[in-house]
Design an enzyme around this catalytic site. Structure first.
Site, PDB file in Angstrom:
ATOM      1  CG  HIS A  10      64.716 -10.506  72.342  1.00  0.00           C
ATOM      2  ND1 HIS A  10      64.233 -10.666  73.634  1.00  0.00           N
ATOM      3  CD2 HIS A  10      64.889 -11.772  71.876  1.00  0.00           C
ATOM      4  CE1 HIS A  10      64.119 -11.953  73.915  1.00  0.00           C
ATOM      5  NE2 HIS A  10      64.509 -12.639  72.847  1.00  0.00           N
ATOM      6  CG  HIS A  12      67.082 -15.673  69.268  1.00  0.00           C
ATOM      7  ND1 HIS A  12      68.010 -16.056  70.207  1.00  0.00           N
ATOM      8  CD2 HIS A  12      66.031 -15.164  69.959  1.00  0.00           C
ATOM      9  CE1 HIS A  12      67.542 -15.791  71.417  1.00  0.00           C
ATOM     10  NE2 HIS A  12      66.340 -15.237  71.297  1.00  0.00           N
ATOM     11  CG  HIS A 190      66.366 -15.000  76.529  1.00  0.00           C
ATOM     12  ND1 HIS A 190      67.414 -14.338  75.943  1.00  0.00           N
ATOM     13  CD2 HIS A 190      65.523 -15.349  75.522  1.00  0.00           C
ATOM     14  CE1 HIS A 190      67.215 -14.275  74.634  1.00  0.00           C
ATOM     15  NE2 HIS A 190      66.075 -14.878  74.349  1.00  0.00           N
ATOM     16  CD  GLU A 193      59.885 -16.551  76.524  1.00  0.00           C
ATOM     17  OE1 GLU A 193      59.268 -16.620  75.450  1.00  0.00           O
ATOM     18  OE2 GLU A 193      61.026 -17.011  76.678  1.00  0.00           O
ATOM     19  CG  ASP A 271      62.011 -14.239  70.634  1.00  0.00           C
ATOM     20  OD1 ASP A 271      63.227 -14.494  70.680  1.00  0.00           O
ATOM     21  OD2 ASP A 271      61.183 -14.775  71.397  1.00  0.00           O
ATOM     22  CG  ASP A 272      63.379 -17.086  67.728  1.00  0.00           C
ATOM     23  OD1 ASP A 272      64.531 -17.373  67.364  1.00  0.00           O
ATOM     24  OD2 ASP A 272      63.046 -16.969  68.928  1.00  0.00           O
TER      25      ASP A 272
END
Length: 328
Positions: A10, A12, A190, A193, A271-272
């Site tokens: 996961h 990005h 996704h 969340e 994630d980011d």
């Protein structure tokens, strides 16, 4: 002490844009950033929720213009991932966020692909590329994006669904996921969340996903937990992201341990990471310290990451053997 071998599922790629690279690309491409310095930009990485993050995330993409930019972005991530013990990475990208700015899809995929092609030899990392659709854009836009990407499907392992979750249910994207499955692609989305557990049900039953990205709110629905456990559907959880986006106030409040105890196939991811304060091994370290996880639990999380990855079986077993051989 080397980090435990792991897969990152996961991630990005646009979310790995560190301020230093953002300023370098801005200068190269003649883009004016509304920040006086890298420190000013880092100060903007304080979010009240998902939307405030997305506003900055999309605005900074303006510096990404050429194949070289996307290749440089991917190389920068891969270099950091190697230091974090990543052996396999399944990387999301957001084509609509680039084509909407006039950047051709070919530019994005070819630039990323140039870097990913070198990853096994240069970084010791195998990769997969996952094309995500923006759920706050229309289902028609997702279909157009998928059709535009058909010439590149040999580079794309799967499709995903990301961006603002609340009010944008997975079921709206039924048709594009059906086309992706028909083309032999893996499917992730996704869900759960900020959105409710019902979105996870939709991702499973309407989109037919192989993995659920995030999924932390699944714990609110006992029947859903039972389904996820019975089918061993992987969840790609992102602890530092969850705290930075105010899903949980503190890492100590994160339900990762509860999810593991319930028998869910949980993985830990970043994630980011440029925005959320840490790459994947930083997430491992943070949950170890905040939740009191022992080394065997961290080993389970690492094993889960390879079990959940889109790998052929011999490669999976080779990576699992690396986890078992690792000593903290």
């Amino acid at each position: 002490m080397s980090p435990i071998p792991k897969a990152e599922l996961h991630l990005h790629i646009e979310g790995t844009l560190e301020p230093e690279l953002a300023f370098a690309l801005a200068e190269r491409n003649g883009v004016d950033l509304p920040y006086a310095s890298r420190d000013d930009l880092r100060a903007a990485y304080s979010f009240s929720g998902l939307q405030s993050f997305l506003d900055l995330y999309y605005s900074l993409m303006a510096v990404l213009r050429t194949e070289d930019d996307f290749a440089d972005l991917a190389h920068a991530y891969l270099a950091r991932a190697r230091e974090q013990g990543v052996r396999h990475a399944e990387i999301f990208f957001d084509p609509q966020a680039h084509t909407a700015r006039g950047v051709p899809l070919d530019t994005v995929i070819n630039g990323l692909g140039r870097a990913l092609d070198t990853a096994p030899e240069t970084y010791g990392i195998t990769t997969r590329l996952i094309m995500c659709f923006l759920r706050d854009e229309s289902a028609e836009s997702a279909l157009e994006t998928f059709e535009s990407a058909r010439p590149h499907l040999h580079r794309i392992a799967g499709v995903g669904l990301d961006s603002a979750e609340v009010g944008n249910p997975p079921s709206a994207f039924r048709e594009v996921y059906a086309r992706a499955r028909a083309a032999g692609l893996k499917c992730v989305a996704h869900a759960g969340e900020e959105g409710p557990p019902s979105y996870v049900w939709e991702a499973l039953d309407v989109l037919g996903v192989d993995r659920v990205d995030h999924g932390v709110r699944s714990l609110e629905d006992a029947a859903l937990v039972a389904r996820l456990v019975a089918d061993q559907v992987p969840l790609t959880v992102c602890p530092l992201s969850n705290v930075r986006l105010r899903v949980y106030d503190r890492l100590a409040d994160h339900p990762l341990r509860l999810m593991l105890d319930a028998g869910l196939l949980v993985t830990v991811n970043s994630d980011d990471p440029a925005y959320f304060g840490g790459y994947v091994d930083d997430n491992f370290t943070a949950v170890r310290d905040a939740l009191g996880l022992d080394e065997e639990t961290l080993r389970t999380l690492a094993r889960n990451s390879f079990q959940a990855a889109f790998l052929d079986e011999p490669t999976r077993q080779a990576y699992l053997a690396e986890v078992d051989a690792h000593r903290a």
